[in-house]
Scaffold this motif. Structure first.
Motif, PDB file in Angstrom:
ATOM      1  N   ALA A 140      -8.015 -44.200  22.753  1.00  0.00           N
ATOM      2  CA  ALA A 140      -8.907 -43.803  21.659  1.00  0.00           C
ATOM      3  C   ALA A 140      -8.432 -42.510  21.015  1.00  0.00           C
ATOM      4  O   ALA A 140      -8.463 -42.361  19.786  1.00  0.00           O
ATOM      5  CB  ALA A 140     -10.334 -43.638  22.176  1.00  0.00           C
TER       6      ALA A 140
ATOM      7  N   ASN B 296      -7.763 -32.332   9.329  1.00  0.00           N
ATOM      8  CA  ASN B 296      -8.647 -32.283  10.494  1.00  0.00           C
ATOM      9  C   ASN B 296      -9.895 -31.468  10.178  1.00  0.00           C
ATOM     10  O   ASN B 296     -10.403 -30.733  11.019  1.00  0.00           O
ATOM     11  CB  ASN B 296      -7.907 -31.685  11.696  1.00  0.00           C
TER      12      ASN B 296
ATOM     13  N   ASP C 187      -7.460 -42.288  17.138  1.00  0.00           N
ATOM     14  CA  ASP C 187      -8.241 -41.372  16.309  1.00  0.00           C
ATOM     15  C   ASP C 187      -7.346 -40.354  15.618  1.00  0.00           C
ATOM     16  O   ASP C 187      -7.659 -39.881  14.516  1.00  0.00           O
ATOM     17  CB  ASP C 187      -9.291 -40.644  17.151  1.00  0.00           C
TER      18      ASP C 187
END
Length: 256
Positions: A89, A167, A93
């Protein structure tokens, strides 16, 4: 067709090349992230294959550099022994397109790579720009504009700024940022990253009136946030006291 494999284990690199033998693809191998970054700065590839553990960094840090500097291209495949759900994950991501566990089966690996590259060819974007507020980050041109005006940045400053905008709202670690800009983690006593961040604040005018705030997260890294109004500035507390008036760059970086 060009593929870059980032793999510190010569045996694993040989097994990968054997699996893709006869595929008419040019395969290059980098044994660490520094060599991978150097290679990617000079040559365009369609696929990067990453191991999670790289001698001088992690595959996740290198993936952050790729997405911050190269946008959605190239396709990134994680080929790693770590197959915990949390690891998979985290890689997806962060921008990985596929994740395959080791040991791999040669037929399946080739089929997955072929499928990835076909999908990439159909979905390839002409422009990977990131538009947030009054800022536009263009990874292809390696430029950032504010209210349509181009901002003069060095290569390292662009790498850091692009990563922070990609981000938004998340803490980016000091190690990740230093790997992006310098191709390696910096010594704990170095103030180079802090100085570059200070300059970014000034050049990009990352202030509440422009809708953004760039904050240091103690012992962790930095976070770029969107803010709604000027009230945020009143709640932003800088550790330590500074006399009013002009502040030298060295003094400013010491507060970060």
């Amino acid at each position: 067709m060009s593929i870059l494999l980032v793999e510190g284990d010569p045996g694993q690199a040989s097994a990968f090349e054997k699996a893709l033998r006869g595929s008419n693809r040019e395969i290059s191998v980098a044994c660490d992230s520094a060599r991978a970054v150097q290679f990617l700065r000079k040559k365009v590839v369609e696929l990067v294959v990453l191991d999670w553990r790289i001698p001088d960094a992690s595959g996740l840090n290198l993936l952050h550099w790729i997405r911050a500097n190269l946008g959605d291209a190239p396709v990134v495949l994680f080929l790693a022994a770590r197959t915990l759900e949390a690891d998979i994950a985290a890689a997806l991501d962060a921008g990985a397109d596929e994740y395959i566990g080791k040991p791999f089966r040669e037929i399946e690996l080739m089929a997955r790579i072929n499928a990835l590259l076909r999908r990439s060819g159909r979905n390839k974007k002409a422009d990977n720009r990131v538009e947030v507020g009054a800022y536009v980050v263009n990874p292809l041109m390696r430029t950032i504009t504010l209210h349509g005006k181009n901002i003069d940045l060095t290569a390292k400053e662009f790498s850091l700024a692009s990563c922070l905008f990609n981000n938004l709202g998340n803490v980016v670690s000091r190690d990740s940022l230093s790997t992006l800009a310098w191709g390696r983690t910096l010594d704990g006593t170095s103030r180079s990253l802090d100085t570059h961040i200070y300059r970014l604040r000034q050049k990009l005018a990352l202030r509440p009136e422009n809708g953004f705030q760039l904050s240091a997260v103690y012992t962790h890294g930095y976070r770029l946030d969107m803010v709604d109004d000027f009230s945020t500035a009143e709640n932003f507390v800088v550790r330590g006291q500074v006399a009013r008036g002009a502040m030298t760059e060295g003094a400013a970086s010491a507060l970060l």
